[in-house]
Scaffold this active site. Structure first.
Site: not given
Ligand code: EPU
Length: 342
Positions: A165, A243, A338
């Site tokens: 990012r 995010s 972010e």
């Molecule tokens: N998780 C939880 N609770 C939640 C959300 C997530 O426990 O409420 C856990 C999930 O179970 C999983 C892990 O966190 O084990 C990762 O979750 P997820 O794959 O949904 O992705 P994220 O880390 O919440 C990141 C990016 C997103 C991107 C997704 C998929 C960042 C800040 N966010 O989200 O990017 O779409 O991975 O790759 O890096 C964005 O930057 O605006 C964005 C949406």
């Protein structure tokens, strides 16, 4: 040059907060761009570049400057080989339009970036990524307007310091160049073979559940669209910036002890960094689904803040501080916002 005065920043950003911008200008051509910078220089005004406004939060203060609305569009094939393709894309092009364009032609490399709101320039500025792909993996370089020398130049990807990012365009670190360049176009290299290697966990899980084994760009893109529709708010009807917090990057040396201390903590290697999923931290802190000063911590994904009824930026700031404090108290990590602020 299409200039407007006293435009609401709230109307230009997906979080729908913010005061007025003294001037806004649509940048549709490179001539608009140089004219706009000359206008700002003559009036001694600061400038700010806005693409889709999906990763920028307006503060309550008016912006006494010139907001440049990037409308430089167009997708052009520069060269095509048997196994790869090189594209030049206007930085104001909608990222999802570009993803569709590539996927429809069976070109691989950005299919997992489906349904990310915003423009190509915005995606480069913060090295947007999702489901195992990031823009850095396909970017060869960018054409920019360099305000320090008032000229157009090309910067190769190696000079952009793209990491999680972050890039020279948004970082405050030494050697960065926040505010110096206007990205006008991007050169991308896509491939004609399918996505390689292990897939991102939730993407693989979704495909396995559906019994899907093929990895055509269209199949991956459809799966990502389905997952995102389940987890992420629809930006047409819901005010949010995706995010709201970055994931926490940790050193490899911390990984084992974190896993022992917090069983089940999601820690992944993304690109070349180890990351703790901040959504999990917010959920464990008991905040998922909570309404804090008009800001809703999404019930579907705790990393996302939705502006349901915040009266102003102060409401958002109060919600942010409450979340940061709760996670800090429970885990010792300091969450970082972010979206940029205008
Ligand atoms: N998780 C939880 N609770 C939640 C959300 C997530 O426990 O409420 C856990 C999930 O179970 C999983 C892990 O966190 O084990 C990762 O979750 P997820 O794959 O949904 O992705 P994220 O880390 O919440 C990141 C990016 C997103 C991107 C997704 C998929 C960042 C800040 N966010 O989200 O990017 O779409 O991975 O790759 O890096 C964005 O930057 O605006 C964005 C949406």
């Amino acid at each position: 040059m299409k200039l407007s005065e006293n435009t609401s920043i709230s109307a230009l950003t997906t979080m729908r907060l913010g005061g007025n911008a003294r001037y806004t200008v649509d940048i549709e051509t490179l001539a608009d761009l140089t004219e706009a910078y000359e206008f700002a220089r003559a009036k001694n005004l600061p400038t700010y570049i806005l693409g889709g406004g999906s990763n920028v939060v307006g503060t309550d203060a008016d912006f006494n400057g010139l907001v440049m609305l990037n409308r430089l569009t167009g997708i052009e094939v520069i060269s095509e080989q048997s196994d790869e393709i090189t594209l030049c894309v206007g930085s104001g092009e909608d990222l999802d339009t570009l993803v569709d364009y590539a996927v429809q032609r069976g070109w691989c490399g950005i299919e997992a970036l489906a349904a990310i709101p915003g423009t190509v320039g915005g995606a480069i500025m913060q090295n947007a990524g999702a489901y195992g792909q990031e823009i850095a993996q396909v970017l060869l370089g960018v054409d920019v307007y360099d305000t320090a020398f008032a000229k157009f130049v090309h910067l190769p990807t190696a000079d952009l310091k793209l990491c999680y990012r972050s890039s020279i365009f948004n970082s405050m670190e030494a050697g960065s160049a926040k505010g110096r360049y206007f990205i006008t176009a991007a050169t991308l290299r896509l491939h004609k073979c399918e996505i390689q290697g292990n897939l991102y966990g939730s993407l693989q899980a979704h495909l396995s559940e559906q019994g899907i084994t093929d990895r055509q760009p269209q199949t991956i893109c459809d799966a990502v669209n389905t997952i995102r529709a389940l987890k992420l708010p629809d930006s047409r009807t819901t005010a949010s910036s995706g995010s709201f917090f970055k994931n926490i990057t940790v050193d490899e040396s911390q990984v084992e002890s974190l896993r022992q201390r917090y069983p089940g903590i999601p820690i992944y290697m993304i690109g070349n960094c180890w990351e703790v999923a901040s959504g999990w931290l917010v959920e464990q802190a008991g905040l998922k689904g909570q309404l804090l000063n008009g800001m809703r911590v999404s019930e579907k994904a705790a990393l996302i803040l939705i502006n349901e009824s915040a009266r102003n930026y102060d409401d958002l700031a109060a919600a942010r501080e409450a979340i940061v404090a709760a996670v800090k108290e429970q885990f010792g990590f300091t969450l970082e916002q972010e979206p940029e602020e205008l």
